[in-house]
Design an enzyme around this catalytic site. Structure first.
Site, short mmCIF file in Angstrom:
data_model
loop_
_atom_site.label_atom_id
_atom_site.label_comp_id
_atom_site.label_asym_id
_atom_site.label_seq_id
_atom_site.Cartn_x
_atom_site.Cartn_y
_atom_site.Cartn_z
N GLY A 1 -29.83 -54.15 -9.38
CA GLY A 1 -29.94 -55.41 -8.66
C GLY A 1 -28.83 -55.55 -7.64
N CYS A 2 -29.03 -56.43 -6.69
CA CYS A 2 -28.05 -56.59 -5.61
C CYS A 2 -26.75 -57.20 -6.14
CB CYS A 2 -28.64 -57.44 -4.48
SG CYS A 2 -29.44 -58.98 -5.02
N TYR A 3 -26.87 -58.33 -6.86
CA TYR A 3 -25.65 -58.95 -7.40
C TYR A 3 -24.92 -57.99 -8.34
CZ TYR A 3 -27.01 -63.68 -5.75
OH TYR A 3 -27.32 -64.79 -5.01
N THR B 1 -24.76 -54.80 -8.37
CA THR B 1 -24.04 -53.78 -7.61
C THR B 1 -22.70 -54.31 -7.14
OG1 THR B 1 -26.11 -52.76 -6.86
CG2 THR B 1 -24.15 -52.32 -5.53
N SER B 2 -22.71 -55.54 -6.63
CA SER B 2 -21.46 -56.11 -6.09
C SER B 2 -20.45 -56.40 -7.19
CB SER B 2 -21.76 -57.38 -5.29
OG SER B 2 -21.96 -58.50 -6.13
#
EC number: 1.2.1.38
Lengths: 350, 350, 350, 350
Positions: free
Chosen positions: B153-155, B157-158
């Site tokens: 997921g994008c979040y 990853t961050s």
């Protein structure tokens, strides 16, 4: 109807502009003086073209002069940088004027803390005890008799209103508060600097001054009073690609389990008589657009049982509620007017 | 030069669009199939007008068909919603294809946790152990032999990249982690819903799903592995009025005092061989624009001695690094290519 | 003070929202009914959370019913799509109500032209002669006795006000007028469609419906009256990535050489008594932000001696001046109130 | 592979930044020098943090010095203001370097016109005949042997490409051309001035320099050559609240009736061999986002039979196609490389 003449010292920034916007249609306060050395001689509308057609736009800009201001106004708004405001304040008070200072110069009770965070010695520490912190929800009574109001910072307004009920009622730990705040670009002022150019801010997002922003001691001063303990917060600002608005997401630890409904009721009761604080229904969260151009402070509440945290989210308009509108609310109280005179503003949506 | 034929299932969303953007100029992966029942028969450029002039724009959209995909591709990217992806995955794997699934269907090792957070029973739990979590910095070796990649997921990853060095080295408490994340609007997908209209997002900011976002268990799964302890995080997303970009501000408690320089060195060493993780100099903080359109994850570090916290700020492009670019990096590894083939992208500034 | 009860039919779009914003603080018109079949039973603030704290927010939404509206209101604003508005209008007029119709249904005097541009036969052509075109600068006297106002379109407002002085005074050729108009996204309405999603509009710009927009015949009808000749215009709209605002750049040919100062004086005299039309000084050009949230129409004038053209630039707020504010101005006149009651609004800057 | 060393003089503006972005991943041109007196000694990444991780980011900034540039480069890009560029150009040519000048100093063949529009006498008029106007679609052959390229302005690129087929084929009147152009804010450069601050540009729109912009003579020079007649245009720029992109809407009069399909075919044939000019299907119009970050010039065509006009809409990225990307295309040709080396860029969507 007789109105009260007021002056504006400092017309080049966004807080001056916002004061002009509000005063242009205020029923009881009339802008009679606006000062700027650089722009003296022009009508105000030359600086603020959007004021064409309003009497306020016709006010001639003058060089700042205490005697002239005293002769033509009863109250002056100071929209000048910190450091510069303190001398103006002293001079204007001495001339018999009431002053609402929008800078940070009189917000901190302790001149040592001021010196530590602002890198400046305070030149008028004797005036500090006279200044009333201009948050109407906390200090309305004192503001009615104040001669000098220290208008709160934008971030502190969003944080203090969000935490006051929780701290006054002992709901949350006083040693584990994290504020993650996000502000629109008008909060950075109107000075021409490259990092605030359109192409440097638009379609981007950044954090800045984490743990070091000058609004920190102001937040801590007021939270400590509310919580009855010395409170250190982790305060962390970010820059949003929007014109106006602050949204603060504040992370606290509940001292004991509590349902979000109970927290909400406590907040709603706390702010029952505050016309501008809107405690949202459970499940709703604030958005900066819902308060755009207004005095509202919207508060959303979340209890996260997985981590035992109460998360408080607050949204204000940084220019109106966080600066110039709040200054007008204080001026209203200082002038014997209803706090919301000229401030019954509907949010600009969309 | 011989290139590897790949397919794209799901062309109507932003992750499909971003895959097309990247594949259009990829030197070694060639898009040969794109599927959509609704749009079958049209060339891809009819859906993506920006691809006019690229061979990828001429690919004819077909109805999804496993046999046809198996005959024409070696690897398929699934850019369809969670819930739908799991059946496609099973079918495509059975047909002999390699699969990079951009949905959440294979990210969680525990089907019970999937059911609890996504409200769905997993229909192919036997495939879960086969799936490799597609974060190259953590799982590059396993990705080289993977048949199924669960693209992160994008979040997550961050957040995972931001905390990995701190947790693996025991720098911070595992029971006091708060993630305040802010994402651009493309993260919400391309479905036509009123809350994502321009006028509902532009010039505004809001929090959503505080403490309840579905990326939470994925973050906790990976952080727990890294920290060697069951970690519960307070994960809290917000919506930015920008197209692309996630900035996560992550609040941790240092287990022992440590200078920011030392933390920075430890992070720099940790990511010395990771081409896309840029640990910024002390005093610098990430901005989403610096990573726009790229695979970079920029990390800024702040130690706040007043509160004993280590604050980690990370920025990625949610569509590229947080979704489709990462999927291509995984596909590269699964295909025997260098991880950064076609991904040596310079940030779009401004 | 006794106020005049008014109703709002159609609450889901931006014009309904803007009417609510303006009526929420209007001193003499009180919103007493708001209708929507889908949302009946909820208070208006459930749809418009920004109205929390205003009496208007507490109005209960009802299903539309002419008898109920007639019993509780004196005037109704119709904020429903064209095609639907004509039947409502007939019914409400028959029930004795005054109507301000914000749709296009009664703007064109010729039902044949309506049919040609809107692809609909008019079902109440007998009402067309009764409708007054709601542009106060042109029709204030007739509006005072009107029972039905056809509220002007947003683009036509910006174009007609810009050209009225030039055409009435025969300054420019009537056969060579090009309007290049740019509108904010709120002009497209609040329907959830993919092309109006944030990521499709933000940081981009596009033209649409060149030469074919439905506001064209409305513009031509009014310009022809002003110019005393049948005028065909080239009207060409564009979509701006802003919430509110229309800027029209209008290219005309001077019939004889004339200085920009003389043109400006003629315009200034023409609008000397119009409180909302601001003819800018020579050398200044309008910006949409200077009129944001207001009734102002700012007009800038350029004479280009190289090409013999007079270029007129006008800026309005498409939602306020171009729709709901103008509707309120008409309602004011129809109700015996000053045209600017509740409309003395200062521009939201920034 | 041997690459060609190139230099960049002027690193503080957006065109310098865009050159760095493109050169950072160019396969055949290698940035070896970047000059700035103010920033000398720092690595380029200190100015452009987004270049961290690229070899170009490590280039040490030096003070500009012709001998040093000649020793280390074969070609230099000048990204300095007009007026300053002409002396640099003379000096660098004399040192044996090839020069691509991104300023206006060598675009106008007639030094008198330069003086009239730029308010400056040209100090090197003898070089004017040597300069090739850097529009590859018009001058590719001459560019292959050029020593000095006058890189076109951003607006002229969008207008000339849009009108070339119509003028060369005599489709439209040469005495009735109106260009209404809209540009993103990066076109204004990176100088810190108040009118370009975020809060002055965001959520607003304005016209500027109507009929007076300095790109006018450049447009007229090239259009006159194409049309075989002295052409005077009405050129009128506007400022969009976007980072990148120009959309020009150009109003012409057809000399004889012609269907839009026929016009489209003529345009498509004209640009059949131009890889970057995309003539859109009838009914489609350009959007700046479809060309973001690329060399594309998208052209949409509308025939309005009501007014006898051909309306041409073109969209480019002002920084890439309108400045630095075009400069690289010219450098490619001047260096014996394919025109599109390093410029096969996919549009950044969204």
């Amino acid at each position: 109807m007789q109105t009260i003449p007021v002056g504006l010292v400092g017309v080049t920034g966004y807080t001056g502009m916002e004061l002009a916007r509000i005063l242009a249609v205020h029923p009881s306060l009339t802008l009679t003086r606006a000062t700027s050395r650089a722009e003296a001689g022009k009508p105000l509308k030359a600086i603020y073209p959007f004021l064409e057609g309003f009497p306020a736009g016709e006010v001639a800009i003058t060089a700042p002069n205490a005697a002239d201001l005293a002769a033509s106004c009863r109250l002056v708004f100071l929209a000048v940088p910190h450091g510069a405001a303190m001398d103006y304040t002293a001079e204007l008070l001495a001339a018999g004027l009431k002053v609402v200072d929008l800078s940070a110069d009189f917000r901190l009770l302790d001149a040592g803390i001021y010196a530590a965070w602002y890198g400046l010695d305070h030149r008028h520490p004797a005036l500090l005890p006279e200044a009333v912190y201009g948050l109407p929800e906390l200090y309305a009574e004192r503001l009615k008799t104040a001669k000098l109001t220290a208008n709160p910072g934008c971030y502190p307004t969003s944080v203090i209103l969000a935490l006051a009920p929780a701290l006054q009622n002992g709901l949350v730990a006083t040693d584990d508060i994290v504020c993650d705040s996000k502000s629109g670009a008008s909060g950075a002022g109107r000075k021409a600097v490259a990092p605030m150019l359109f192409c440097e801010v638009h379609d981007s997002f950044r954090a800045y001054n984490l743990g070091k922003h000058r609004h920190t001691p102001e937040i801590e001063q007021e939270l400590s009073k509310l919580g009855g303990a010395a409170i250190t917060v982790s305060f962390n600002p970010h820059l949003l690609p929007i014109d106006r608005g602050i949204l603060s997401t504040i992370y606290t630890k509940l001292v004991a389990p509590m349902s979000v409904e109970d927290v909400r009721q406590l907040y709603a009761r706390h702010y029952a008589d505050a016309p501008w604080v809107r405690v949202l229904p459970v499940g709703k969260l604030p958005e900066t657009r819902f308060v755009r151009g207004t005095m509202f402070c919207d508060i959303g509440l979340v209890v996260d049982p997985r981590t035992g945290r109460l998360i408080v989210v607050s949204a204000i308009d940084n220019l109106c509620r966080g600066a110039s509108g709040q200054a007008v609310a204080c001026a209203n109280l200082m002038s014997g007017l209803p706090v919301n005179a000229g401030l019954n503003l509907a949010p600009m949506m969309p």
